[in-house]
Design a protein around this motif. Structure first.
Motif, PDB file in Angstrom:
ATOM      1  N   ASP A 155      -8.097  22.143 -18.029  1.00  0.00           N
ATOM      2  CA  ASP A 155      -8.924  23.126 -17.316  1.00  0.00           C
ATOM      3  C   ASP A 155      -9.358  22.667 -15.931  1.00  0.00           C
ATOM      4  OD1 ASP A 155      -8.833  25.013 -19.326  1.00  0.00           O
ATOM      5  OD2 ASP A 155     -10.603  24.228 -20.336  1.00  0.00           O
ATOM      6  N   ASN A 156      -8.747  21.625 -15.392  1.00  0.00           N
ATOM      7  CA  ASN A 156      -9.080  21.151 -14.053  1.00  0.00           C
ATOM      8  C   ASN A 156      -7.807  20.987 -13.226  1.00  0.00           C
ATOM      9  OD1 ASN A 156     -12.048  20.725 -14.154  1.00  0.00           O
ATOM     10  ND2 ASN A 156     -11.535  19.254 -15.747  1.00  0.00           N
ATOM     11  N   TYR A 157      -7.989  20.895 -11.907  1.00  0.00           N
ATOM     12  CA  TYR A 157      -6.882  20.731 -10.969  1.00  0.00           C
ATOM     13  C   TYR A 157      -6.879  19.280 -10.511  1.00  0.00           C
ATOM     14  CZ  TYR A 157      -3.593  23.473  -8.099  1.00  0.00           C
ATOM     15  OH  TYR A 157      -2.476  24.051  -7.559  1.00  0.00           O
ATOM     16  N   TYR A 158      -5.718  18.632 -10.585  1.00  0.00           N
ATOM     17  CA  TYR A 158      -5.618  17.215 -10.252  1.00  0.00           C
ATOM     18  C   TYR A 158      -4.558  16.972  -9.177  1.00  0.00           C
ATOM     19  CZ  TYR A 158      -8.286  16.231 -14.519  1.00  0.00           C
ATOM     20  OH  TYR A 158      -9.262  16.186 -15.484  1.00  0.00           O
ATOM     21  N   LEU A 159      -4.858  16.032  -8.305  1.00  0.00           N
ATOM     22  CA  LEU A 159      -3.867  15.489  -7.388  1.00  0.00           C
ATOM     23  C   LEU A 159      -3.226  14.282  -8.058  1.00  0.00           C
ATOM     24  CD1 LEU A 159      -2.467  14.795  -4.646  1.00  0.00           C
ATOM     25  CD2 LEU A 159      -4.546  13.510  -4.078  1.00  0.00           C
ATOM     26  N   VAL A 160      -1.903  14.250  -8.090  1.00  0.00           N
ATOM     27  CA  VAL A 160      -1.181  13.069  -8.578  1.00  0.00           C
ATOM     28  C   VAL A 160      -0.618  12.363  -7.350  1.00  0.00           C
ATOM     29  CG1 VAL A 160       0.676  12.218 -10.057  1.00  0.00           C
ATOM     30  CG2 VAL A 160      -0.612  14.266 -10.718  1.00  0.00           C
ATOM     31  N   ALA A 161      -0.984  11.098  -7.181  1.00  0.00           N
ATOM     32  CA  ALA A 161      -0.663  10.393  -5.940  1.00  0.00           C
ATOM     33  C   ALA A 161      -0.283   8.942  -6.221  1.00  0.00           C
ATOM     34  CB  ALA A 161      -1.864  10.444  -4.992  1.00  0.00           C
ATOM     35  N   PHE A 162       0.286   8.314  -5.202  1.00  0.00           N
ATOM     36  CA  PHE A 162       0.653   6.905  -5.297  1.00  0.00           C
ATOM     37  C   PHE A 162      -0.313   6.081  -4.449  1.00  0.00           C
ATOM     38  CE2 PHE A 162       3.039   3.155  -3.785  1.00  0.00           C
ATOM     39  CZ  PHE A 162       3.331   2.573  -5.012  1.00  0.00           C
ATOM     40  N   ASP A 163      -0.916   5.070  -5.079  1.00  0.00           N
ATOM     41  CA  ASP A 163      -1.826   4.150  -4.399  1.00  0.00           C
ATOM     42  C   ASP A 163      -1.037   2.872  -4.104  1.00  0.00           C
ATOM     43  OD1 ASP A 163      -3.720   2.198  -3.703  1.00  0.00           O
ATOM     44  OD2 ASP A 163      -5.279   3.144  -4.908  1.00  0.00           O
ATOM     45  N   SER A 164      -0.680   2.663  -2.836  1.00  0.00           N
ATOM     46  CA  SER A 164       0.160   1.511  -2.479  1.00  0.00           C
ATOM     47  C   SER A 164      -0.597   0.192  -2.611  1.00  0.00           C
ATOM     48  CB  SER A 164       0.696   1.666  -1.051  1.00  0.00           C
ATOM     49  OG  SER A 164      -0.358   1.841  -0.131  1.00  0.00           O
ATOM     50  N   GLN A 165      -1.917   0.207  -2.433  1.00  0.00           N
ATOM     51  CA  GLN A 165      -2.692  -1.026  -2.555  1.00  0.00           C
ATOM     52  C   GLN A 165      -2.657  -1.561  -3.974  1.00  0.00           C
ATOM     53  OE1 GLN A 165      -6.646  -0.250  -0.994  1.00  0.00           O
ATOM     54  NE2 GLN A 165      -6.043  -0.981   1.032  1.00  0.00           N
ATOM     55  N   GLU A 166      -2.713  -0.667  -4.953  1.00  0.00           N
ATOM     56  CA  GLU A 166      -2.672  -1.090  -6.354  1.00  0.00           C
ATOM     57  C   GLU A 166      -1.289  -0.918  -6.961  1.00  0.00           C
ATOM     58  OE1 GLU A 166      -5.813   0.297  -8.837  1.00  0.00           O
ATOM     59  OE2 GLU A 166      -7.252   0.420  -7.189  1.00  0.00           O
ATOM     60  N   ASP A 167      -0.330  -0.373  -6.170  1.00  0.00           N
ATOM     61  CA  ASP A 167       1.039  -0.175  -6.607  1.00  0.00           C
ATOM     62  C   ASP A 167       1.102   0.596  -7.935  1.00  0.00           C
ATOM     63  OD1 ASP A 167       3.810  -0.371  -6.443  1.00  0.00           O
ATOM     64  OD2 ASP A 167       3.865  -2.159  -7.708  1.00  0.00           O
ATOM     65  N   LYS A 168       0.401   1.743  -7.980  1.00  0.00           N
ATOM     66  CA  LYS A 168       0.392   2.531  -9.211  1.00  0.00           C
ATOM     67  C   LYS A 168       0.159   4.003  -8.901  1.00  0.00           C
ATOM     68  CE  LYS A 168      -3.170   2.265 -11.968  1.00  0.00           C
ATOM     69  NZ  LYS A 168      -4.282   1.784 -12.808  1.00  0.00           N
ATOM     70  N   ILE A 169       0.556   4.837  -9.855  1.00  0.00           N
ATOM     71  CA  ILE A 169       0.311   6.272  -9.766  1.00  0.00           C
ATOM     72  C   ILE A 169      -1.101   6.563 -10.264  1.00  0.00           C
ATOM     73  CG2 ILE A 169       0.992   8.534 -10.659  1.00  0.00           C
ATOM     74  CD1 ILE A 169       3.859   7.469 -10.831  1.00  0.00           C
ATOM     75  N   LYS A 170      -1.829   7.367  -9.508  1.00  0.00           N
ATOM     76  CA  LYS A 170      -3.193   7.729  -9.886  1.00  0.00           C
ATOM     77  C   LYS A 170      -3.361   9.244  -9.817  1.00  0.00           C
ATOM     78  CE  LYS A 170      -5.719   3.595  -8.317  1.00  0.00           C
ATOM     79  NZ  LYS A 170      -6.825   3.137  -7.420  1.00  0.00           N
ATOM     80  N   HIS A 171      -4.443   9.718 -10.415  1.00  0.00           N
ATOM     81  CA  HIS A 171      -4.764  11.139 -10.289  1.00  0.00           C
ATOM     82  C   HIS A 171      -6.245  11.295  -9.954  1.00  0.00           C
ATOM     83  CE1 HIS A 171      -5.240  10.120 -14.593  1.00  0.00           C
ATOM     84  NE2 HIS A 171      -6.348  10.838 -14.477  1.00  0.00           N
ATOM     85  N   PHE A 172      -6.557  12.388  -9.247  1.00  0.00           N
ATOM     86  CA  PHE A 172      -7.918  12.647  -8.773  1.00  0.00           C
ATOM     87  C   PHE A 172      -8.252  14.115  -8.988  1.00  0.00           C
ATOM     88  CE2 PHE A 172      -5.995   9.293  -6.249  1.00  0.00           C
ATOM     89  CZ  PHE A 172      -6.968   8.294  -6.215  1.00  0.00           C
ATOM     90  N   ARG A 173      -9.478  14.391  -9.438  1.00  0.00           N
ATOM     91  CA  ARG A 173      -9.946  15.766  -9.554  1.00  0.00           C
ATOM     92  C   ARG A 173     -10.078  16.366  -8.163  1.00  0.00           C
ATOM     93  NH1 ARG A 173     -13.732  16.985 -13.888  1.00  0.00           N
ATOM     94  NH2 ARG A 173     -14.703  18.490 -12.462  1.00  0.00           N
ATOM     95  N   VAL A 174      -9.364  17.458  -7.900  1.00  0.00           N
ATOM     96  CA  VAL A 174      -9.350  18.042  -6.561  1.00  0.00           C
ATOM     97  C   VAL A 174     -10.742  18.541  -6.158  1.00  0.00           C
ATOM     98  CG1 VAL A 174      -8.369  19.875  -5.135  1.00  0.00           C
ATOM     99  CG2 VAL A 174      -6.916  18.638  -6.735  1.00  0.00           C
ATOM    100  N   ASP A 175     -11.510  19.048  -7.126  1.00  0.00           N
ATOM    101  CA  ASP A 175     -12.830  19.574  -6.790  1.00  0.00           C
ATOM    102  C   ASP A 175     -13.853  18.471  -6.523  1.00  0.00           C
ATOM    103  OD1 ASP A 175     -12.487  19.149  -9.646  1.00  0.00           O
ATOM    104  OD2 ASP A 175     -14.515  19.923  -9.873  1.00  0.00           O
ATOM    105  N   LYS A 176     -13.465  17.209  -6.736  1.00  0.00           N
ATOM    106  CA  LYS A 176     -14.364  16.089  -6.447  1.00  0.00           C
ATOM    107  C   LYS A 176     -13.933  15.308  -5.202  1.00  0.00           C
ATOM    108  CE  LYS A 176     -16.132  15.346 -11.116  1.00  0.00           C
ATOM    109  NZ  LYS A 176     -16.398  14.358 -12.189  1.00  0.00           N
TER     110      LYS A 176
END
Length: 331
Positions: free
Chosen positions: A191-212
Motif C-alpha cells: 500500500d505504499n510507493y517505493y523508490l528502488v535505487a542503488f547506493d554506491s557507497q554501500e554497494d547495495k540495492i535499497k528502497h525508500f518510501r517516496v512519501d518520506k
C-alpha cells in the motif's frame, strides 16, 4: 463567448453532449440534442447534425442511432474505458495510501469525467476516501515526477529522508544529511510507493518510501549499478521483502498443511517450489529477506505453517518467541 464563435465549435459541443448525457442505457433524441446545443449558444438543423454525427463516426467515436416507434435515439456505445474499468481505477486510487485524500478526490473527479453523468453517479457512490489512511505528504507527485526525470536522464538524485515522531512531526534521518543514490525503479508494495535505487557507497540495492523523501534534486552524475539491475526483477524483489523490510537473504523451508497451498502461491507466485512431504503436508522453499516481519507472517498462519530450515532461521524464530514471552510475560 459569442454565438458566432460557438457555431464553429458545434461538433465539439455535440460530442460533449453525447459523452456526458448518453450511454448504453441512456439515449437522446434529435430535438433533445438541438435543445442541449442551445445551452451553449449553438443553433443547429437536423441535416447538419446528421452530417456531424457521421463525421464523429468516421473519426472513431462509436455513435449509435436506433429507431424506436418512429423516433431515432442516439447514444455513445463503446468508450475508451468501460464502467467496470473505471470502478477499478477508482478503487485503486481510494486504496493507495501514498495518494493524499485531497489528491484522491481530485483524481476520482477526473475519472468520473471519462463516463456519462449517469455512470459517474455510480462511481461517486463508491467514493469512501475520507476515512482511509492516507499519506500527509502533498509533495509525493513532485517526488514521483523528479524520480522519473532522473531515470530518463540516467542521473543520480539527492534527497533528505524523514520519519514521524510521537508528536506527528517530521524528523530528518542522518541529522538532515543528504542521501545520494541511483534511481532505477518505482514499486507499489504494501500500500505504499517505493523508490528502488542503488547506493554506491554501500554497494547495495535499497528502497525508500517516496512519501518520506524531501527536496529531491537531480545531479549531473551518471547512475551507477547498471550491472546489478541487468537481471533485476522488481516482482521477485518485492516477494522477498515483507512489508518492504530488509533482512539477510536466505532460502527458507516452510512446512505447511495442504490447505495453505493457495496462501503460498498468492504470496510467492505459481513458480514457487513446493515439495509434497506426506498426505497432509508440503514443504515450500523460498528466497526471502529474513526479518521480524517475515517471521511474524509465518507465525500468523498458525499451526498450519512451520519454518523447518535452515537451522539459523529456526533459531531466529525461537529467539523471537523468547522475546515475545519477555515482552508480554509468561505464566
Amino acid at each position: 463567448m459569442a454565438e458566432g464563435n460557438n457555431q464553429k465549435l458545434k461538433i465539439l459541443y455535440l460530442l460533449k453532449i453525447l459523452m456526458e448525457k448518453t450511454d448504453e442505457t441512456h439515449r437522446i433524441t434529435m430535438p433533445e440534442i438541438i435543445e442541449s446545443l442551445k445551452a451553449y449558444n449553438v443553433s443547429a438543423e437536423r441535416k447538419s447534425l446528421y452530417n456531424d454525427l457521421e463525421n464523429l463516426r468516421i473519426f472513431g467515436v462509436d455513435v449509435i442511432g436506433e429507431k424506436e416507434n418512429k423516433t431515432y435515439y442516439y447514444y455513445i456505445g463503446n468508450r475508451q474505458f468501460e464502467l467496470a474499468e473505471l470502478k477499478l481505477l477508482v478503487d485503486s486510487v481510494q486504496s493507495a495510501k501514498f495518494i493524499t485524500a485531497k489528491k484522491s478526490n481530485e483524481l476520482i473527479k477526473k475519472i468520473e469525467g471519462l463516463a456519462s453523468q449517469y455512470e459517474a453517479s455510480q462511481l461517486h457512490r463508491q467514493v469512501y476516501v475520507t476515512e482511509r489512511v492516507k499519506t500527509m505528504n502533498e509533495g509525493i507527485y513532485y517526488n514521483v515526477d523528479q524520480i522519473h526525470q532522473a531515470i530518463a536522464a540516467n542521473v543520480q538524485i539527492t534527497f533528505q529522508y524523514f520519519n514521524w515522531n510521537v508528536d506527528k512531526e517530521q524528523v530528518l534521518r542522518k541529522d538532515g544529511a543528504l542521501y545520494q543514490v541511483s534511481p532505477w525503479a518505482l514499486s507499489w508494495d504494501d500500500d505504499n510507493y517505493y523508490l528502488v535505487a542503488f547506493d554506491s557507497q554501500e554497494d547495495k540495492i535499497k528502497h525508500f518510501r517516496v512519501d518520506k523523501m524531501l527536496h529531491i534534486e537531480l545531479t549531473k552524475e551518471k547512475r551507477e549499478g547498471s550491472k546489478r539491475f541487468e537481471q533485476f526483477d522488481i516482482g521477485a524483489y518485492s516477494r522477498k521483502l515483507f512489508g518492504m523490510f530488509d533482512g539477510e537473504e536466505e532460502t527458507v523451508q516452510i512446512e505447511c498443511e495442504n490447505y495453505l497451498a493457495g496462501v503460498m502461491i498468492d504470496r510467492f507466485g505459481k513458480e514457487v517450489m513446493m515439495r509434497k512431504e506426506d498426505e497432509d503436508h508440503f514443504v515450500v522453499s523460498v528466497r526471502v529477506a529474513v526479518s521480524r516481519q517475515f517471521l511474524s507472517w509465518v507465525m500468523s498462519l498458525g499451526e498450519g505453517a512451520k519454518i523447518v530450515g535452515p537451522e539459523k532461521v529456526v533459531g531466529q524464530v525461537k529467539e523471537e518467541i523468547q522475546r515475545l514471552m519477555r515482552q508480554y510475560g509468561s505464566e
